[in-house]
Scaffold this motif. Structure first.
Motif, short mmCIF file in Angstrom:
data_model
loop_
_atom_site.label_atom_id
_atom_site.label_comp_id
_atom_site.label_asym_id
_atom_site.label_seq_id
_atom_site.Cartn_x
_atom_site.Cartn_y
_atom_site.Cartn_z
N LEU A 38 5.11 0.36 -1.52
CA LEU A 38 5.50 1.45 -1.26
C LEU A 38 7.69 1.13 -0.99
O LEU A 38 8.29 1.78 -1.66
CB LEU A 38 5.14 1.76 0.44
CG LEU A 38 4.09 3.29 0.59
CD1 LEU A 38 3.89 2.45 2.06
CD2 LEU A 38 4.30 4.21 0.25
N GLN A 39 7.94 -0.63 -0.61
CA GLN A 39 8.91 -0.91 -1.12
C GLN A 39 9.23 -0.80 -2.85
O GLN A 39 10.15 -0.35 -2.68
CB GLN A 39 8.27 -2.46 -0.81
CG GLN A 39 9.70 -3.17 -1.00
CD GLN A 39 10.81 -2.27 -0.23
OE1 GLN A 39 10.70 -2.64 1.09
NE2 GLN A 39 11.88 -2.32 -0.37
N PHE A 40 8.42 -0.74 -3.88
CA PHE A 40 8.81 -0.73 -4.88
C PHE A 40 9.03 1.46 -5.16
O PHE A 40 10.60 1.23 -5.54
CB PHE A 40 7.68 -0.73 -5.56
CG PHE A 40 7.81 -0.29 -7.37
CD1 PHE A 40 8.52 -0.66 -8.61
CD2 PHE A 40 7.41 0.92 -7.75
CE1 PHE A 40 8.85 -0.23 -9.84
CE2 PHE A 40 7.67 1.31 -9.39
CZ PHE A 40 8.26 0.56 -10.25
N ASP A 41 8.67 2.08 -4.61
CA ASP A 41 9.19 3.67 -4.69
C ASP A 41 10.09 3.14 -3.56
O ASP A 41 11.05 3.79 -4.55
CB ASP A 41 7.93 3.93 -3.61
CG ASP A 41 6.69 4.27 -4.02
OD1 ASP A 41 6.91 3.69 -5.42
OD2 ASP A 41 6.08 4.48 -3.48
N LYS A 42 10.65 2.85 -2.74
CA LYS A 42 11.54 2.87 -2.37
C LYS A 42 13.32 2.79 -3.23
O LYS A 42 14.54 2.35 -2.82
CB LYS A 42 11.69 2.40 -0.86
CG LYS A 42 10.94 2.53 0.46
CD LYS A 42 10.92 2.14 1.54
CE LYS A 42 10.17 2.67 2.67
NZ LYS A 42 9.52 1.70 3.48
#
Length: 79
Positions: A38-42
């Motif tokens: 999720l952090q990668f996506d953001k």
């Protein structure tokens, strides 16, 4: 989510493979791996929003519904 699209890049696939290996060796939990993704996506979306210079706009012509043979002449009243 729309911004998960970047998970299918080389970088995204490598990250997922690494996280899977860490889960299999019980070095991280699946919940932590999900948080990392999720952090990668953001981060990817934020970087692209700030650094992307090229944009593409598409203009699509309205399709012709009737050929010239099928149309009737337009009669306008004389004023």
């Amino acid at each position: 989510m729309a911004y998960q699209l970047y998970r299918n890049t080389t970088l995204g696939n490598s990250l997922q493979e690494s996280l899977d290996e860490l889960i299999q060796s019980q070095q991280i939990t699946p919940q932590l791996a999900l948080q990392v993704l999720l952090q990668f996506d953001k981060a990817i979306n934020a970087a692209l929003a700030q650094r992307a210079r090229n944009r593409v706009n598409f203009r699509i012509p309205v399709p012709t519904l009737l050929s010239e043979e099928e149309t009737e002449p337009l009669h306008q009243p004389c004023l």
